[in-house]
Scaffold this active site. Structure first.
Site, short mmCIF file in Angstrom:
data_model
loop_
_atom_site.label_atom_id
_atom_site.label_comp_id
_atom_site.label_asym_id
_atom_site.label_seq_id
_atom_site.Cartn_x
_atom_site.Cartn_y
_atom_site.Cartn_z
N LEU A 162 39.19 43.83 46.25
CA LEU A 162 38.32 44.89 46.75
C LEU A 162 38.14 46.00 45.71
O LEU A 162 38.95 46.15 44.79
CB LEU A 162 38.90 45.49 48.03
N SER A 184 33.84 40.04 42.76
CA SER A 184 33.48 38.63 42.98
C SER A 184 33.81 38.20 44.41
O SER A 184 34.76 37.46 44.65
CB SER A 184 34.16 37.71 41.97
#
Length: 637
Positions: free
Chosen positions: A469, A542
């Site tokens: 995150l 990602s």
């Protein structure tokens, strides 16, 4: 005296023989909701005497119970078998029914009318020879009538019956019929539907279904059944095309026999014919056509056979045997039309699996060139395709495949797309043509290899992929790791998410489609750095597992390490080093991972760092220990 069971067996045998050599027509009924598709199919089953006595009794009882047809038999009940359909009075799934007449056998697909079930209609149409487009005479040509007609045209159905139904509710008006036909033919011209046969009818009352209607003396054309019994079927068309057979299985029952088994997609094949194995291009001749019932002197489209060749050639499952005089094309990049069939949108740059014939292989889709408004035929700009949307995009496959353009051969020009993680079918595609660059661009040989570069640097190259995150600590740990490696003489390069967006990816936003493209580009750059012999480090959120898996598959074994920087959302938000979470909570940022955009945590990362349990320095020690264990760096690095 013959036993009763013997007589029954004889009757069954005679029945099967009578139907064995009849041609088979596959057709679909489509159109908008409540145009009478299910009623028409029920009427066809009824008129062709394909109902058993208990079915008739159930139909009569159900018709009285439902009471929607004023005492008449409700033929739709024969088809709308799902409870949800009966409750709503609509068809929501594709229902297949078989019936037969003296002239021909039929398989009919009753496809749903609602827009959200367009993918079901595509499934039903994929094998059909004829589309029966139902029009309610009271309502004329509707949006869904146009949508289904366009899909039928796109999928390659060449023959359409315009069935103007419920003429009894419009006093059998010739003008009403002609106005609808004129409206539809104008639209059909736009989508290149040339073979359209218009029939006025009443499916409920059986008018112009199997017999001419006495109420419409102005119509002198064929009945629907008369058309279906005489129209040329696609199987005959496929036999006129050049020979193609995708290989499903290499048959080696013993050392003395080697054959290639599959279903002939098109054309005719005979012993002695010269064939080419594609995509490799080797040629040989047909030695035998083998079946369970013995060898054949000829086989045609639709037959399942085993072919033996006169020469030892390299031919595997997924290859295509084609006539040498007119072989299929071979390429690895194409322009395709795509019908998206999944709730998760199609995103450009995301890898999928492509199944075409007997071959399944990885492919990547570029962002759509456009999607098609099926109501107006307008081309609309888009970065993704949602459920039931149709678009055009470029596709790159991991290796060359044999194909024909879909307009030339439906069997060798169509494919499905499969999600690599869930194995779900997500789309259906039609190959339009190969891209010229697929023949013009080739890998250039270089003398200095990845191995040579790595040996000169005294290290093993790898891509260390940090994910987590925003605020998890990816950049901080990655930067500290590179500092440690650099200090020990290792050759590294750090690709940071924010830094890359200042240059290489400055044109990308934060939609799901842009996130996928962002990671695709970084993965390709990371692959180049590994090829250069470097230890490349990336620090990106990602968020999607499929893109991280795509990056892994670009590299060799043990060259990719997924490092999950695991920080609870509440902790990451409390840290908020860039103030992004505060902006999100104030409504100033949209599509923020972890809040209003998903993050798919790694299921089995190579290295799992829980930042609430260790410091950045301890995390780096853990990563270095794994690099030593994987022999990416030496113990005395």
């Amino acid at each position: 005296m013959a036993h009763v069971s013997d007589l029954i067996a004889e009757d069954i045998e005679q029945y099967l023989k009578a139907h064995e050599h009849k041609s088979l027509l596959r057709f679909i009924t489509c159109g908008s909701v409540d145009d009478g598709k299910s009623t028409l199919i029920g009427r066809l089953l009824y008129d062709s005497k394909m109902l058993f006595e208990d079915q008739m009794e159930a139909l009569e009882a159900d018709s009285k119970k439902v009471g929607t047809q004023g005492g008449e038999l409700d033929f739709a009940l024969l088809v709308d078998g799902l409870a949800a359909e009966r409750e709503q009075g609509i068809t929501i799934d594709v229902a297949y029914r078989f019936f037969s007449t003296d002239q021909r056998k039929f398989i009919v697909a009753d496809t749903p009318g609602h827009e959200q079930y367009t993918r079901n209609m595509v499934t039903g149409a994929s094998t059909a020879d004829v589309a029966v487009v139902m029009i309610d005479a009271r309502r004329g040509v509707l949006t869904q009538s146009r949508r289904h007609s366009f899909l039928a045209s796109l999928i390659g159905i060449r023959k359409v019956v315009l069935a103007v139904n419920k003429m009894d509710l419009m006093d059998y008006s010739e003008k009403v019929f002609n106005d609808i036909v004129d409206d539809y033919r104008a639209f059909a011209k736009q989508i290149n539907l040339q073979d359209v046969t218009a029939i006025p009818m009443s499916a409920l009352r059986g008018e112009n279904i199997t017999e001419q209607s006495a109420h419409m003396p102005w119509y002198r054309g064929t009945t629907l059944m008369g058309y279906l019994e005489t129209v040329e079927i696609d199987e005959a068309h496929q036999q006129k095309l050049s020979f193609r057979m995708p290989v499903q299985w290499v048959n080696r029952p013993n050392l003395d026999f080697r054959g290639f088994t599959g279903t002939i997609a098109s054309g005719v094949v005979r012993p002695g014919d010269r064939v080419r194995v594609l995509p490799a291009g080797q040629e040989s001749h047909i030695a035998r056509i083998v079946t369970l019932d013995g060898d054949l002197q000829q086989a045609v489209a639709g037959q399942s056979i085993t072919l033996t060749l006169t020469d030892e050639v390299d031919c595997s499952r997924g290859d295509v045997l084609a006539t040498a005089e007119d072989p299929a094309s071979v390429a690895d990049q194409f322009q395709v039309s795509l019908i998206w069939m999944h709730e998760q949108p199609m995103l450009g740059g995301r890898p999928y699996l492509m199944k075409i014939g007997g071959k399944t292989l990885p492919v990547t889709l570029a962002a759509p060139k456009y999607k098609i408004n099926v109501n107006t035929m307008e081309h609309l700009a888009t970065k993704e395709l949602a459920l039931n949307e149709i678009g055009v995009c470029n596709l790159s496959s991991s290796q060359p495949i044999a194909f024909d353009p879909y307009k030339d051969n439906r069997e060798t020009g169509s494919f499905i797309l499969i999600d690599r993680l869930t194995n779900a079918t997500v789309g259906a595609g039609l190959i339009e043509f190969s891209l010229r660059r697929s023949q013009n661009i080739h890998m250039q040989h270089v003398d200095v290899s990845k191995k040579a570069r790595a040996e000169q640097m005294g290290q093993k190259p790898a891509l260390l992929w940090f994910t987590g995150l925003s605020g998890a600590g990816k950049s901080a740990i990655a930067n500290l790791l590179e500092t440690r490696l650099y200090a020990r003489g290792r050759h590294t390069y750090l690709l940071d998410g924010d830094n890359v967006r200042h240059g290489l990816n400055r044109d990308l936003g934060f939609t799901d489609a842009d996130r996928v493209e962002n990671i695709r580009r970084v993965a390709e750059v990371g692959k180049l750095f590994v090829d250069a012999g470097l230890i490349a480090i990336t620090a990106f959120i990602s968020p999607f597992q499929s893109e991280r898996e795509m990056a892994r598959k670009l590299l060799g074994e043990n060259e990719f390490l997924e490092i999950f920087i695991d920080t609870p959302l509440a902790v990451a938000e409390e840290r908020d080093p860039k103030g992004l979470y505060k902006k999100v909570r104030r409504g100033e940022l949209k599509n923020f991972t972890g809040i209003d955009s998903p993050y798919e945590a790694p299921a089995a990362p190579d290295i799992h760092i829980q930042t609430t349990r260790m410091t950045p320095e301890q995390a780096v020690e853990r990563i270095i220990a794994t690099l030593i264990e994987r022999e990416i760096i030496s113990p005395d690095y």
